[in-house]
Design a protein around this motif. Sequence first.
Motif, short mmCIF file in Angstrom:
data_model
loop_
_atom_site.label_atom_id
_atom_site.label_comp_id
_atom_site.label_asym_id
_atom_site.label_seq_id
_atom_site.Cartn_x
_atom_site.Cartn_y
_atom_site.Cartn_z
N GLN A 65 0.86 -1.19 0.00
CA GLN A 65 0.00 0.00 0.00
C GLN A 65 0.90 1.23 0.00
O GLN A 65 1.98 1.20 0.61
N VAL A 66 0.46 2.29 -0.67
CA VAL A 66 1.26 3.51 -0.69
C VAL A 66 0.39 4.70 -0.28
O VAL A 66 -0.63 4.96 -0.90
N LYS A 67 0.80 5.37 0.79
CA LYS A 67 0.09 6.57 1.25
C LYS A 67 1.02 7.76 1.04
O LYS A 67 2.25 7.62 1.14
N ILE A 68 0.41 8.91 0.82
CA ILE A 68 1.22 10.11 0.52
C ILE A 68 0.99 11.18 1.57
O ILE A 68 -0.15 11.55 1.85
N CYS A 69 2.10 11.67 2.12
CA CYS A 69 2.03 12.82 3.02
C CYS A 69 2.84 13.95 2.40
O CYS A 69 4.03 13.80 2.15
N THR A 70 2.18 15.06 2.14
CA THR A 70 2.89 16.21 1.57
C THR A 70 2.72 17.43 2.46
O THR A 70 1.66 17.61 3.07
N LEU A 71 3.78 18.22 2.55
CA LEU A 71 3.66 19.44 3.35
C LEU A 71 2.74 20.44 2.66
O LEU A 71 1.90 21.05 3.27
N LEU A 72 2.93 20.57 1.33
CA LEU A 72 2.16 21.56 0.57
C LEU A 72 1.50 20.91 -0.64
O LEU A 72 2.05 19.98 -1.22
N ASP A 73 0.37 21.47 -1.02
CA ASP A 73 -0.32 20.97 -2.22
C ASP A 73 -0.85 22.16 -3.02
O ASP A 73 -1.40 23.10 -2.45
N LYS A 74 -0.61 22.08 -4.34
CA LYS A 74 -1.15 23.11 -5.24
C LYS A 74 -2.14 22.44 -6.20
O LYS A 74 -1.80 22.16 -7.35
N PRO A 75 -3.34 22.12 -5.73
CA PRO A 75 -4.27 21.34 -6.56
C PRO A 75 -4.65 22.02 -7.88
O PRO A 75 -4.96 21.33 -8.85
N SER A 76 -4.58 23.36 -7.91
CA SER A 76 -4.97 24.05 -9.15
C SER A 76 -4.00 23.78 -10.30
O SER A 76 -4.30 24.07 -11.45
N ARG A 77 -2.84 23.23 -9.99
CA ARG A 77 -1.82 22.98 -11.01
C ARG A 77 -1.84 21.54 -11.54
O ARG A 77 -1.07 21.17 -12.41
N ARG A 78 -2.73 20.72 -10.99
CA ARG A 78 -2.68 19.29 -11.28
C ARG A 78 -2.95 18.96 -12.75
O ARG A 78 -3.88 19.51 -13.35
N THR A 79 -2.14 18.09 -13.33
CA THR A 79 -2.42 17.61 -14.69
C THR A 79 -2.74 16.11 -14.69
O THR A 79 -3.19 15.57 -15.69
N VAL A 80 -2.44 15.43 -13.57
CA VAL A 80 -2.81 14.01 -13.45
C VAL A 80 -3.54 13.83 -12.12
O VAL A 80 -3.38 14.64 -11.21
#
Length: 175
Positions: free
Chosen positions: A120-135
């Motif tokens: 299983q792979v879980k993701i922890c990110t400090l910052l997220d810029k969802p408006s930039r997502r292409t995938v």
Amino acid sequence: MDLKELISKKEIDAKITELSGVIINDFGSSVYAMTVLEGARVFSNYLIQNLRTNSSTVENDYIKLSSYNEGTESSGKITIKKNPEKDYKGKKILIIEDIIDTGLTLKFLKDYLTRNGASQVKICTLLDKPSRRTVKITPDYCGFTIQNLFVVGFGIDFNEQYRELPCIYYIEPNT
Ligand code: IMP
């Protein structure tokens, strides 16, 4: 180049405490982490320290990927610059990342680890810029959702500069 403070160290510290509580809740007393170099090194140090003081055993490995050429735009092509050293087959992995932008890097990494046997792979990110997502990729644990700004500090760089800044700044556009 003008830098403006976006997130203070106090806010980061509080968020790390909050994230580590949620992660321990999900993972239990043992966490297998994989830190994405270089940008997530500082965040990962603080997060893992916090997880450990809250009675979790944390094993950590590092992976280094490259997608960015010089500057602020992703090249889109991901390559592995340093492979993990430990065997992660059958493990539930917590990826620790600094920032998700287009999502290409983490989509690649999540698929890569799954293909190579992670249970299983879980993701922890400090910052997220969802408006930039292409995938399509969504972090399981996210510190702060931010606008489309180019940020530096707390381990995050611009052409290898500003990693040492104690909190998160953004580069004022057109400066
Ligand atoms: P993505 O593949 O476009 O999601 O890019 C992820 C990687 O790009 C991150 O791990 C960072 O290294 C880098 N990156 C994305 N946005 C920024 C930023 O605002 N400042 C510095 N690096 C960034």
